[in-house]
Design a protein around this motif. Structure first.
Motif, short mmCIF file in Angstrom:
data_model
loop_
_atom_site.label_atom_id
_atom_site.label_comp_id
_atom_site.label_asym_id
_atom_site.label_seq_id
_atom_site.Cartn_x
_atom_site.Cartn_y
_atom_site.Cartn_z
N ALA A 48 0.83 -1.20 0.00
CA ALA A 48 0.00 0.00 0.00
C ALA A 48 0.86 1.26 0.00
O ALA A 48 0.57 2.24 -0.70
N TYR A 105 2.42 2.07 -3.33
CA TYR A 105 1.43 2.68 -4.23
C TYR A 105 1.23 4.15 -3.89
O TYR A 105 1.19 5.01 -4.77
N ALA A 155 -5.53 -2.12 -2.12
CA ALA A 155 -4.32 -2.88 -2.46
C ALA A 155 -3.81 -3.62 -1.22
O ALA A 155 -3.38 -4.78 -1.31
N ASN A 175 -6.29 -6.67 -0.48
CA ASN A 175 -6.13 -7.79 -1.42
C ASN A 175 -4.82 -8.53 -1.21
O ASN A 175 -4.77 -9.76 -1.28
N GLU A 176 -3.75 -7.79 -0.93
CA GLU A 176 -2.46 -8.43 -0.68
C GLU A 176 -2.54 -9.27 0.59
O GLU A 176 -2.07 -10.42 0.62
N LEU A 192 -8.41 0.42 -10.66
CA LEU A 192 -7.68 -0.62 -9.94
C LEU A 192 -8.42 -1.02 -8.67
O LEU A 192 -8.55 -2.20 -8.34
N GLN A 193 -8.91 -0.02 -7.94
CA GLN A 193 -9.62 -0.29 -6.68
C GLN A 193 -10.86 -1.14 -6.92
O GLN A 193 -11.12 -2.11 -6.20
N LEU A 202 -9.88 -4.71 -7.80
CA LEU A 202 -9.41 -5.45 -6.63
C LEU A 202 -10.56 -5.81 -5.69
O LEU A 202 -10.65 -6.92 -5.18
N ARG A 209 -4.11 -9.62 -6.77
CA ARG A 209 -3.39 -8.57 -6.05
C ARG A 209 -3.10 -7.42 -7.00
O ARG A 209 -3.28 -7.55 -8.22
N LEU A 210 -2.63 -6.32 -6.44
CA LEU A 210 -2.28 -5.18 -7.27
C LEU A 210 -1.24 -5.58 -8.32
O LEU A 210 -1.32 -5.17 -9.49
N ARG A 243 -2.11 -4.90 -12.40
CA ARG A 243 -1.42 -3.76 -13.01
C ARG A 243 -0.90 -4.06 -14.41
O ARG A 243 -1.06 -3.24 -15.32
#
Length: 994
Positions: A114, A117, A193, A196-197, A333-334, A337, A345-346, A350
């Protein structure tokens, strides 16, 4: 999630708070660490040193002192910000109470993702040619402090990330203060992010997770909900205070956080662990079993398939572009996810986003559009195609019609209707023009519908006028005032323009509420059938729910229009002043001109005050006063308070029934396609029969869960009224034919006001139609409707799309007029915007009153949030170049040729429609005819050419764009422009990217 706050106080006190501990003694296993590119280059690594930390908070970096020198000689430097990253409660329980230290390490790794990012969005301010500009540095220095308890001493795994007010552009460069607006704009994406990670790492540790795909939140599977609540005393405190005081949103929760902080309690972390184990109680076995199950699975490596990442990213793009034409890349992206927590994951999605950009399916925007700060603005090629299609359609509508009436007939009708000079000018404009598509852009209450009534009178039998609007209530309102038939835009689009020809005039009221797709399809129907299209609207009022602002954009692209600048609805000087100033976005002045503004309490208390004021009105005055709210949550509060008052007055019958209603779930079309977005208890209603599954139109099917079919595909498990279970795959149906509701309970009695909330053709009821319950016998209600005064008997056990009708949302009130308006505007509601405020007060003839928590904060909110939608062409900076005028020199001859072909094709179309179905030969039906069929047969090649053209346009630098007006690169071989195809460049069906 990530909760950022601005640090206040002296650097010494701030440093002590984070390094020593505040409400419990820090343990040795509580992690602290330096981070950020600037920190690494300064040689800061490992555990945070309190002395260095204090110096950096004070803005001291080596020999440099950051800050502004005040008149007294002191340096003023803001220390920084705390971006707190909080683990889900079940994660805290398993890590801290069950003692799985692996989870703490997973948390630390997820926090790192996070922060990386967020660091990408670090910016600085500098002066260039005497103008302040922002430049992305992507460089931070921060200190991380992981803690294990909340102030109420609940288990709470969280990391405080203290971001120093320091950045630079490169190693060794002079340090400058940090600009954090972009980081704040991206905090939600960074938080997702992190989740999800973390969820992925937990699954690799053997745990399973349960998640909400709409909000992107998750918990570890197996941890009882009751235990999560029990271990969340601090969160409960904050939530209770926020609710009591009407505080919503993150900033408001921070206010509640500080107000509810209890006294410090100094205990050791070891003591806390013992307390937590004792608090497990009856849930101890569940926690132990969850940990044991994870340990039995053991550590494992879980790879994410590219196909899964591609699906997630595609959902993120489609879901986001359904609402806005331009979005931050972080929003895309948000959303991607959140829909696949624990699955991607991010780092997985990506590369997919970058692939979309490399193929020009995602386009970078550099120009301001809408309200949001676009740190990395993106629009899709598909959206750009839709908006370019508007320009093509407008060009083909020029000189493609005959005047509707003579000047003399129009003048006589204007005199008969007592039109103002401005209205007469507009009437002449739309009645004598030879353009097929025209607009009347007028301020709210300027008499646009009256003009249509005069047009109807002037045209007589020579043309058929049809009133259209995005909502059935607005369409009915225009139809009634102009004495013409009415229907919704959606119902017309569903027919594809069947039975229309050039004798029809489609009059679209509240055109500002149209989305890009609706506008494009309306224009195509007009082009194909020859039907005239008159758009009535006001760009300052509430816009579309879907993406785009096509009414505004089409006027910028060259749609002929008449302007109405003088409102005639308002008949009192003060409300006229309030409306005029609101339109000029002088909200402070507008509020002063209202009859009254009440402030200083929670939203629920304000609702009580509003209802008390309304109660003092006579029955006649109440009927002429509309209570407007900005969202359904507030509407429910107002309805409840009004009913309480009416009961005490005896206006409602003592005997009441508790009935079920169906309230819209708010699911988007994209969400309706995926089983994961359905939840137990929802009610699904289909507008088409499905014989294969035994599904009947308009019947209710309750969701009992989500499962998988024999092929492993997710299905929604439905049950009908007979208890029969149906396994339904939502991907196989059309979202427009699916309605999803929540079942709720309402008390109803004779005397109650109700509002219908879904069009029902069988009952001849419009959306937002209001009526009074004259009699209630069980579930059988006799209702007198306001529209025509008719009494209607309805079985409310069969027809459940109603609710109490005392308060009304601004969106459903648009196009309506009342003597007075009472407006409830909670400051922290996301629907408090300049457009909604303006729309609300323009409903009133004589006056308006407003209730809000804080007048000053409301003014600031209205200034910041206009409510204006985004435009792809505006974000790309291409409106002037892609306007009709900007392209006429190159494409005028081709457009003239297509107009001639349009007319020929319409004649052939009318001839075919005059033949009966029995007389048609199969060859006549299947053989392509005219321009319409030729367009359809070449749609794919036209779209491909258009895509190549857009890519060539948007890949060029601004200098190249100015030098090459024909859309060709200075060095590349010439590419055909989309206009070289025989069809207007459009995306008929939202199209598929090719």
């Amino acid at each position: 999630m990530i909760n950022p706050i601005r640090l206040k106080g002296k650097p010494t006190n701030i440093a002590r708070y984070y390094t020593v501990g505040d409400y419990y003694t820090k343990g040795a296993d509580e992690h602290s660490e330096w981070g950020g590119k600037v920190a690494a280059e300064l040689g800061l690594e490992g555990k945070v040193d309190p002395g260095v930390f204090k110096e950096l908070l004070a803005g001291k970096v080596g020999d440099q002192q950051l800050g502004r020198r005040r008149k007294d000689g002191n340096i003023q430097h803001h220390p920084g910000w705390d971006f707190a990253v909080n683990a889900p409660k079940s994660v805290s329980i398993m890590a801290l109470v069950a003692g799985d230290d692996r989870i703490i390490q997973a948390h630390e790794r997820a926090v790192g993702v996070a922060l990386s990012y967020l660091e990408e969005h670090a910016t600085m301010r500098l002066r260039v040619n005497r103008e302040v500009v922002e430049r992305t540095t992507g460089r931070l220095i921060y200190a991380r402090f992981t803690e294990h308890a909340s102030r109420e001493l609940d288990p709470h795994l969280h990391t405080h990330v203290v971001v120093m007010n320091i950045t630079d552009e490169r190693d060794g460069a002079k340090k400058v203060s940090l600009e954090t607006r972009a980081m704040f704009a991206e905090q939600m994406a960074a938080g997702q992010a992190y989740r999800n990670e973390l969820a992925h790492l937990l699954k690799e540790l053997g745990y399973e997770v349960e998640f909400d795909p709409r909000r992107g939140l998750f918990e570890i599977k197996g941890i009882p909900r009751d235990l999560i609540t029990e271990m969340s005393q601090r969160a409960e405190q904050i939530e209770a205070h926020a609710k009591e005081h009407g505080l919503t949103g993150q900033a408001a929760r921070q206010q509640a956080f500080y107000v509810t902080r209890g006294p410090k309690q100094k205990v050791s972390l070891e003591d806390l662990h013992q307390r937590w184990e004792g608090r497990l109680g009856k849930h101890a076995d569940a926690v132990k079993e969850t940990k044991t199950a994870a340990e039995n699975v053991g550590d494992r490596k879980l790879d994410v398939e590219h196909q899964t990442a591609a699906r997630a990213m595609l959902f993120g793009i489609r879901q986001s572009e359904g609402k806005e034409a331009v979005n931050n890349l972080g929003r895309l992206l948000q959303t991607a996810l959140a829909s696949h927590v624990g699955e991607v994951r991010l780092s997985d999605i990506r590369p997919v986003a970058e692939e979309h950009q490399a193929r020009a399916k995602l386009l970078e925007t550099r120009h301001r559009t809408g309200d949001e700060i676009h740190t990395r603005g993106r629009t899709t090629r598909k959206t750009a195609r839709l908006e370019i299609a508007l320009s093509d359609q407008l060009a083909l509508a020029l000189n493609d019609a005959r005047p509707l009436a003579s000047v003399e007939a129009l003048r006589d009708a204007g005199i008969a209707r007592d039109l103002k000079p401005e209205q007469r000018t507009a009437l002449l404009h739309i009645g004598t023009t030879n353009h097929r598509v025209v607009a009347v852009h007028g301020v709210a209450g300027s008499g646009k519908s009256t003009i249509i009534g005069a047009l109807h009178e002037a045209v007589g039998e020579d043309a058929t006028l049809i009133a259209l609007a995005p909502t059935s209530s607005a369409a009915a309102e225009l139809g009634q005032k102009a004495d013409i038939p009415s229907r919704t835009v959606a119902s017309l689009l569903a027919t594809g323009g069947a039975k229309l020809d050039d004798s029809h005039v489609l009059v679209v009221d509240e055109a500002g509420q149209l989305g890009n797709r609706q506008a494009t399809r309306l224009l195509e129907i007009s082009r194909t059938t020859g039907a005239r299209l008159i758009l009535l609207g006001d760009t300052r009022q509430t816009g579309a729910i879907e993406q785009g602002k096509p009414f505004w954009l089409m006027m910028r692209l060259g749609m002929p229009r008449a302007e109405l600048k003088d409102p005639i609805r308002q008949q009192d000087e003060r409300i006229m002043q309030a409306v005029r100033l609101a339109r000029l976005q002088n909200y402070e002045g507008s509020l002063k001109a209202l009859e009254a503004v009440s402030t200083g309490a929670s939203s629920e208390k304000l609702a009580e005050w509003l209802v008390a004021d309304w109660t003092r009105l006579s029955p006649e005055q109440r009927a002429k006063t509309n209570i407007l709210v900005l969202e359904n949550a507030t509407r429910l509060i107002v309805n409840t308070k009004v009913r309480e008052t009416l009961k005490s007055e005896g206006a409602l019958a003592a005997e009441e029934a508790r009935l079920s209603i169906l309230s819209p779930s708010g699911m988007t079309d994209q969400e309706k396609h995926f089983a994961r977005f359905y939840s137990r208890g929802q009610v699904v209603v289909f507008s088409r029969d499905n014989a294969g599954l035994g599904i009947a139109r308009d019947a209710e099917y309750k969701v009992i869960g989500v499962g998988r079919d024999a092929r492993g595909r997710q299905t929604v498990n439905l049950v009908d009224e007979h208890g029969r279970t149906i396994l339904w795959d939502p991907r196989l149906g059309r979202a427009s034919q699916i309605n999803v509701f929540r079942e709720e309970k309402r008390e109803l009695a004779a005397g109650d006001r109700i509002q219908w909330r879904l069009v029902n053709r069988d009952l001849d009821l419009k959306n937002a139609e209001r009526g009074t319950v004259e009699r209630l016998d069980g579930t059988l209600a006799t209702i007198r409707w306001d529209r025509d005064g008719r009494n209607q008997e309805i079985d409310l056990s069969q027809h459940k799309n109603w609710d109490h009708g005392y308060g009304e949302t601004v969106y459903s009130a648009q196009s309506k007029t009342y003597d007075r308006v009472y407006l409830l505007a909670p400051v922290n509601s996301p629907l408090v915007t300049g457009q909604n405020y303006y729309t609300a007060i323009t409903r009133a003839r004589f006056g308006a009153k407003l209730w809000t928590e804080d007048r000053k904060r409301l003014v600031e909110k209205l200034k910041q949030r206009s409510g204006e939608k985004t435009s792809s062409l505006q974000g790309l900076g291409r409106i002037e170049r892609d306007s009709v005028r900007g392209r006429t020199a190159r494409h005028g001859e081709r457009w003239d040729r297509l107009r001639a072909e349009q007319r020929t094709d319409r004649e052939a179309r009318e001839a075919r429609e005059d033949r009966s179905a029995a007389q048609r030969e199969p060859s006549e039906i299947s053989r392509p005819r005219g321009i319409v069929e030729r367009i359809a047969s070449r749609a794919q090649s036209a779209a491909t050419i258009l895509d190549r053209w857009i890519v060539s346009l948007l890949d060029r630098s601004p200098a190249q764009a100015e030098d090459h007006e024909d859309g060709r690169s200075a060095t590349a071989a010439p590419r055909p422009a989309p206009e070289s195809a025989h069809a207007p460049s459009q995306d008929h069906d939202a199209g598929h990217d090719r």
